[in-house]
Design an enzyme around this catalytic site. Structure first.
Site, PDB file in Angstrom:
ATOM      1  N   LYS A  22     -10.385  42.360   8.288  1.00 19.63           N
ATOM      2  CA  LYS A  22      -9.677  42.688   7.040  1.00 19.63           C
ATOM      3  C   LYS A  22     -10.315  43.907   6.371  1.00 19.63           C
ATOM      4  O   LYS A  22      -9.619  44.849   5.991  1.00 19.63           O
ATOM      5  CB  LYS A  22      -9.722  41.489   6.099  1.00 19.63           C
ATOM      6  CG  LYS A  22      -9.413  41.817   4.651  1.00 19.63           C
ATOM      7  CD  LYS A  22      -9.630  40.598   3.794  1.00 19.63           C
ATOM      8  CE  LYS A  22      -9.819  40.841   2.333  1.00 19.63           C
ATOM      9  NZ  LYS A  22     -10.866  41.737   1.885  1.00 19.63           N
ATOM     10  N   ASN A  23     -11.623  43.895   6.244  1.00 21.72           N
ATOM     11  CA  ASN A  23     -12.255  44.959   5.466  1.00 21.72           C
ATOM     12  C   ASN A  23     -12.244  46.325   6.163  1.00 21.72           C
ATOM     13  O   ASN A  23     -12.477  47.340   5.518  1.00 21.72           O
ATOM     14  CB  ASN A  23     -13.685  44.556   5.063  1.00 21.72           C
ATOM     15  CG  ASN A  23     -13.675  43.505   3.961  1.00 21.72           C
ATOM     16  OD1 ASN A  23     -12.626  43.211   3.385  1.00 21.72           O
ATOM     17  ND2 ASN A  23     -14.831  42.928   3.677  1.00 21.72           N
ATOM     18  N   ARG A  93      -8.161  44.680  -4.325  1.00 20.56           N
ATOM     19  CA  ARG A  93      -9.248  45.605  -4.638  1.00 20.56           C
ATOM     20  C   ARG A  93      -9.137  46.878  -3.789  1.00 20.56           C
ATOM     21  O   ARG A  93      -9.375  47.981  -4.257  1.00 20.56           O
ATOM     22  CB  ARG A  93     -10.566  44.866  -4.332  1.00 20.56           C
ATOM     23  CG  ARG A  93     -11.816  45.705  -4.357  1.00 20.56           C
ATOM     24  CD  ARG A  93     -12.391  45.836  -5.733  1.00 20.56           C
ATOM     25  NE  ARG A  93     -13.696  46.462  -5.728  1.00 20.56           N
ATOM     26  CZ  ARG A  93     -14.221  47.045  -6.772  1.00 20.56           C
ATOM     27  NH1 ARG A  93     -13.560  47.098  -7.904  1.00 20.56           N
ATOM     28  NH2 ARG A  93     -15.414  47.578  -6.702  1.00 20.56           N
ATOM     29  N   CYS A 117     -10.314  39.901  -6.017  1.00 18.33           N
ATOM     30  CA  CYS A 117     -10.855  38.586  -6.356  1.00 18.33           C
ATOM     31  C   CYS A 117     -11.795  38.659  -7.550  1.00 18.33           C
ATOM     32  O   CYS A 117     -12.513  39.639  -7.729  1.00 18.33           O
ATOM     33  CB  CYS A 117     -11.640  38.037  -5.160  1.00 18.33           C
ATOM     34  SG  CYS A 117     -10.600  37.453  -3.830  1.00 18.33           S
ATOM     35  N   ARG A 122     -16.833  44.240 -10.809  1.00 22.71           N
ATOM     36  CA  ARG A 122     -16.244  45.129  -9.816  1.00 22.71           C
ATOM     37  C   ARG A 122     -15.919  46.539 -10.342  1.00 22.71           C
ATOM     38  O   ARG A 122     -14.766  46.984 -10.299  1.00 22.71           O
ATOM     39  CB  ARG A 122     -15.005  44.475  -9.172  1.00 22.71           C
ATOM     40  CG  ARG A 122     -15.264  43.042  -8.775  1.00 22.71           C
ATOM     41  CD  ARG A 122     -14.327  42.530  -7.736  1.00 22.71           C
ATOM     42  NE  ARG A 122     -14.700  42.980  -6.391  1.00 22.71           N
ATOM     43  CZ  ARG A 122     -14.104  42.576  -5.280  1.00 22.71           C
ATOM     44  NH1 ARG A 122     -13.111  41.740  -5.337  1.00 22.71           N
ATOM     45  NH2 ARG A 122     -14.505  43.021  -4.114  1.00 22.71           N
ATOM     46  N   PRO A 123     -16.929  47.253 -10.841  1.00 22.75           N
ATOM     47  CA  PRO A 123     -16.695  48.621 -11.317  1.00 22.75           C
ATOM     48  C   PRO A 123     -16.408  49.577 -10.156  1.00 22.75           C
ATOM     49  O   PRO A 123     -16.677  49.247  -8.992  1.00 22.75           O
ATOM     50  CB  PRO A 123     -18.026  48.988 -11.985  1.00 22.75           C
ATOM     51  CG  PRO A 123     -19.040  48.130 -11.326  1.00 22.75           C
ATOM     52  CD  PRO A 123     -18.346  46.864 -10.903  1.00 22.75           C
ATOM     53  N   ILE A 124     -15.886  50.765 -10.480  1.00 22.96           N
ATOM     54  CA  ILE A 124     -15.672  51.784  -9.440  1.00 22.96           C
ATOM     55  C   ILE A 124     -16.355  53.099  -9.848  1.00 22.96           C
ATOM     56  O   ILE A 124     -15.981  54.166  -9.385  1.00 22.96           O
ATOM     57  CB  ILE A 124     -14.174  52.010  -9.113  1.00 22.96           C
ATOM     58  CG1 ILE A 124     -13.378  52.304 -10.388  1.00 22.96           C
ATOM     59  CG2 ILE A 124     -13.586  50.861  -8.341  1.00 22.96           C
ATOM     60  CD1 ILE A 124     -11.992  52.864 -10.101  1.00 22.96           C
ATOM     61  N   ASP A 125     -17.373  52.979 -10.704  1.00 23.32           N
ATOM     62  CA  ASP A 125     -18.045  54.187 -11.196  1.00 23.32           C
ATOM     63  C   ASP A 125     -18.638  55.040 -10.070  1.00 23.32           C
ATOM     64  O   ASP A 125     -18.592  56.272 -10.128  1.00 23.32           O
ATOM     65  CB  ASP A 125     -19.141  53.805 -12.208  1.00 23.32           C
ATOM     66  CG  ASP A 125     -20.135  52.818 -11.636  1.00 23.32           C
ATOM     67  OD1 ASP A 125     -19.701  51.777 -11.111  1.00 23.32           O
ATOM     68  OD2 ASP A 125     -21.345  53.090 -11.681  1.00 23.32           O
ATOM     69  N   ASP A 305     -20.102  37.757   1.642  1.00 23.69           N
ATOM     70  CA  ASP A 305     -18.805  37.127   1.928  1.00 23.69           C
ATOM     71  C   ASP A 305     -18.942  35.816   2.712  1.00 23.69           C
ATOM     72  O   ASP A 305     -17.960  35.080   2.856  1.00 23.69           O
ATOM     73  CB  ASP A 305     -17.902  38.099   2.710  1.00 23.69           C
ATOM     74  CG  ASP A 305     -17.400  39.226   1.818  1.00 23.69           C
ATOM     75  OD1 ASP A 305     -17.669  39.207   0.610  1.00 23.69           O
ATOM     76  OD2 ASP A 305     -16.731  40.145   2.355  1.00 23.69           O
ATOM     77  N   ARG A 397      -4.913  35.852   2.119  1.00 22.73           N
ATOM     78  CA  ARG A 397      -5.166  37.295   1.996  1.00 22.73           C
ATOM     79  C   ARG A 397      -6.083  37.792   3.096  1.00 22.73           C
ATOM     80  O   ARG A 397      -6.037  38.978   3.444  1.00 22.73           O
ATOM     81  CB  ARG A 397      -5.830  37.600   0.653  1.00 22.73           C
ATOM     82  CG  ARG A 397      -4.904  37.509  -0.511  1.00 22.73           C
ATOM     83  CD  ARG A 397      -5.616  37.848  -1.784  1.00 22.73           C
ATOM     84  NE  ARG A 397      -6.363  39.089  -1.629  1.00 22.73           N
ATOM     85  CZ  ARG A 397      -7.133  39.628  -2.557  1.00 22.73           C
ATOM     86  NH1 ARG A 397      -7.248  39.028  -3.716  1.00 22.73           N
ATOM     87  NH2 ARG A 397      -7.778  40.743  -2.339  1.00 22.73           N
TER      88      ARG A 397
END
Ligand code: UD1
Length: 416
Positions: A22-23, A93, A117, A122-125, A305, A397
Site C-alpha cells: 500500500k505505502n 493521507r 488515519c 500528522r503535520p506536513i511542515d 505500523d 483501506r
C-alpha cells in the site's frame, strides 16, 4: 460502514500470499503524472486507498485502465492541472503526494490539507519546507494550499526527522528541477527505494535511495516505464502475527525477509516457531509465548505500523510486554478496544504495558484506524465467541482481500 464479524478460536492452516505494498502504491500512482508518456504498474493492491488516488487522477483528466492481472496503465498526456477538492484530499493521507508530483511537473499545485488515519497530528511542515528550498512559494488559506514556483532549482535539504512522506515528496518535486538536490537525513524505508527505482526507470537520475543521503540530478523529460510494486511488508507482518496467534501451520508467501527483520527478531524473542526462507515464512504452533519490549523506530527499526498488530499477540504472552511508540502520539486507541475484550493494559504517555496471558472474549469493538483495525482482527481471531469490528472500512483501506485470505486458511470471518 462495514462491520467485520469474526467467530474466534479457530486454528488456521494453509497459505496466504502477500499483495503489493500500500505505502508504495500510494506514492507510485500520483507519481505517474510526472511521466511525460505513460506508465504500467504491476502488483497494485486492490484496496480503497488506491481507488481514492485513481479518482483524483481521473479528476485531473488522466487515463487509467486496470487489467485482470492487477496492472494499472496510466497515461498523463491529457492531464489538466486542477485544484484537488477537499473531499478527495481528505480521503487519505497519501493525497499529499499530488503536491510534490504536480509541483514537479507543472510548477503548481492547489489542494486541501490531506486526511488520513487519526494516529497523531500528522503535520506536513517538512514537505512544505522542502518545496520552499527548491524555490516554491506556499500560500495557505485555511485548509487550502497553493504551492507554485517560476522555476524549481536543486538544493541541499536536511530533514529534521527522516519522514517517509517528505522524502518521497521532495524527490517528486526535485526530479525535474534544474541542478542537483541532496536530501540529508532521508528516510530509508523500502518503499522509498521502490519509488526511486520507478523514477529511474522513467529516466530520472536518483542515487542513494535506501540510505540517509539521496542525490537527485534533475532531468527535463521522463519516459514510459513498467514497474512492479514491492510486496507489502506490513500486510506480511500482520499475517505472520496472525500465524503466531492462532495457527497450526501458516505459510506466508511472497515476502522480502530483509524488510521484516525487526519483526522476525521480536517474534523469535517471543518464542514464536517461525522459519524464514528466501520469499516465505512458515509459522507453526508455538509453545508458551514470552513477553517482549517493542520500540517503534524508522526503518530498519520496528515499524510503527506493526505495533498495534503485535499488541494483540502480547496479550497471549506469559508476563508483561512493553510498547514504546516514538513515531505517532495517538497510536494506542486499539488498546482501549482490547480492554473491552478482557486484555490487561496500562497506558502511560508514549508507553503501554500489556500483561498476559489473558483469555480474550468476543464483543463489539471499533476500528479507530487502519492498523488498529488489523490488531483487532488478530484479537477477534484469538477470542472466544463472536467479535464485531465496527468501522471496518478503515481496514479495507490497506488489506487487499483480507476476508478471502483469512477464510482461505480456515477463519470464520465475514464482512457485512
Ligand atoms: C508513512 C506511512 C505510515 C507510517 C509512517 C511511519 C505512508 C502512506 N504512510 O506515513 O503508514 O506509519 O510513514 O513509518 O507511507 N512529521 C513531521 N512533519 C512532517 C512529516 C512528518 O513532523 O512534515 C512527523 C510525523 O508527525 C510523525 C513522523 O514525522 O511523527 C513520521 O511521519 P512520516 O514518516 O512522514 O509518516 P508518513 O509519511 O505520513
Amino acid at each position: 460502514m462495514h462491520k467485520l464479524i469474526i467467530n474466534g478460536g479457530k486454528k488456521l492452516e494453509g497459505e496466504i500470499t502477500v499483495s503489493g505494498a500500500k505505502n508504495s502504491a500510494v506514492a507510485l500512482i500520483p507519481a505517474a503524472l510526472l511521466c511525460d508518456e505513460s506508465v504500467t504498474l504491476a502488483n497494485v493492491p486492490n484496496i480503497s486507498d488506491v481507488d481514492a488516488l485513481e479518482d483524483i487522477l481521473r479528476h485531473l483528466n488522466a487515463k487509467i485502465e486496470r487489467n485482470d492481472n492487477g496492472e494499472l496503465h496510466i497515461s498523463s498526456d491529457t492531464i489538466v492541472n486542477k485544484k484537488i477538492d477537499k473531499k478527495s484530499a481528505k480521503r487519505l493521507r497519501a493525497s499529499y503526494y499530488f503536491m510534490g508530483a504536480l509541483l514537479g511537473k507543472y510548477k503548481k499545485c492547489e489542494m486541501c490539507f490531506p486526511g488520513g488515519c487519526s494516529i497523531g497530528t500528522r503535520p506536513i511542515d517538512l514537505h512544505l519546507k522542502g518545496f520552499e528550498s527548491l524555490g516554491a512559494t506556499i500560500t495557505e488559506d485555511g485548509e487550502n494550499f497553493k504551492i507554485e514556483a517560476d522555476e524549481l532549482k536543486g538544493a541541499k535539504i536536511y530533514l529534521d526527522f527522516a519522514s517517509v512522506g517528505a522524502t518521497i515528496n521532495i524527490m517528486f518535486a526535485a526530479v525535474k528541477a534544474t541542478g542537483t538536490t541532496i536530501i540529508n537525513n532521508a528516510a530509508k524505508e523500502p518503499e522509498i527505494v521502490n519509488v526511486a527505482t520507478y523514477l529511474n526507470n522513467m529516466g530520472a537520475k536518483i542515487s542513494g535511495a535506501g540510505t540517509k543521503k539521496i542525490k537527485i540530478e534533475g532531468v527535463p523529460y521522463l519516459h514510459s516505464c513498467f514497474h512492479e510494486v514491492i510486496p507489502d511488508r506490513i500486510e506480511a507482518g500482520t499475517y505472520e502475527i496472525i500465524g503466531a496467534a492462532c495457527s497450526d501451520r501458516l505459510k506466508i508467501n511472497g515476502i522480502i525477509p530483509e524488510h521484516l527483520e525487526a519483526l522476525h527478531n521480536k517474534l523469535k524473542e517471543m518464542n514464536v516457531n517461525i522459519t524464514v526462507e528466501d520469499d516465505n515464512a512458515v509459522i507453526v504452533e508455538s509453545g508458551d509465548l514470552k513477553p517482549t519490549n517493542v520500540t517503534t523506530e524508522v526503518y530498519p527499526g520496528f515499524a510503527t505500523d506493526l505495533q498495534q498488530v503485535i499488541a494483540s499477540l502480547m496479550t497471549q504472552a506469559n508476563g508483561e510486554s512493553e510498547i514504546h511508540e516514538t513515531i505517532w502520539e495517538n497510536r494506542f486507541q486499539n488498546l482501549y478496544e482490547l480492554k473491552k475484550m478482557g486484555a490487561k493494559v496500562k497506558i502511560d504517555g508514549e508507553r503501554a504495558y500489556i500483561k498476559g496471558k489473558t483469555k480474550l472474549t468476543g464483543t463489539e469493538i471499533y476500528a479507530t484506524d487502519l492498523r488498529a483495525g488489523a490488531g483487532l482482527v488478530v484479537a477477534g481471531l484469538l477470542a472466544e465467541g463472536t467479535t464485531v469490528i465496527d468501522n471496518a472500512d478503515l481496514i479495507l483501506r490497506g488489506y487487499e482481500g483480507i476476508v478471502e485470505k483469512l477464510r482461505g486458511v480456515g477463519a470464520d470471518i465475514t464482512l457485512e
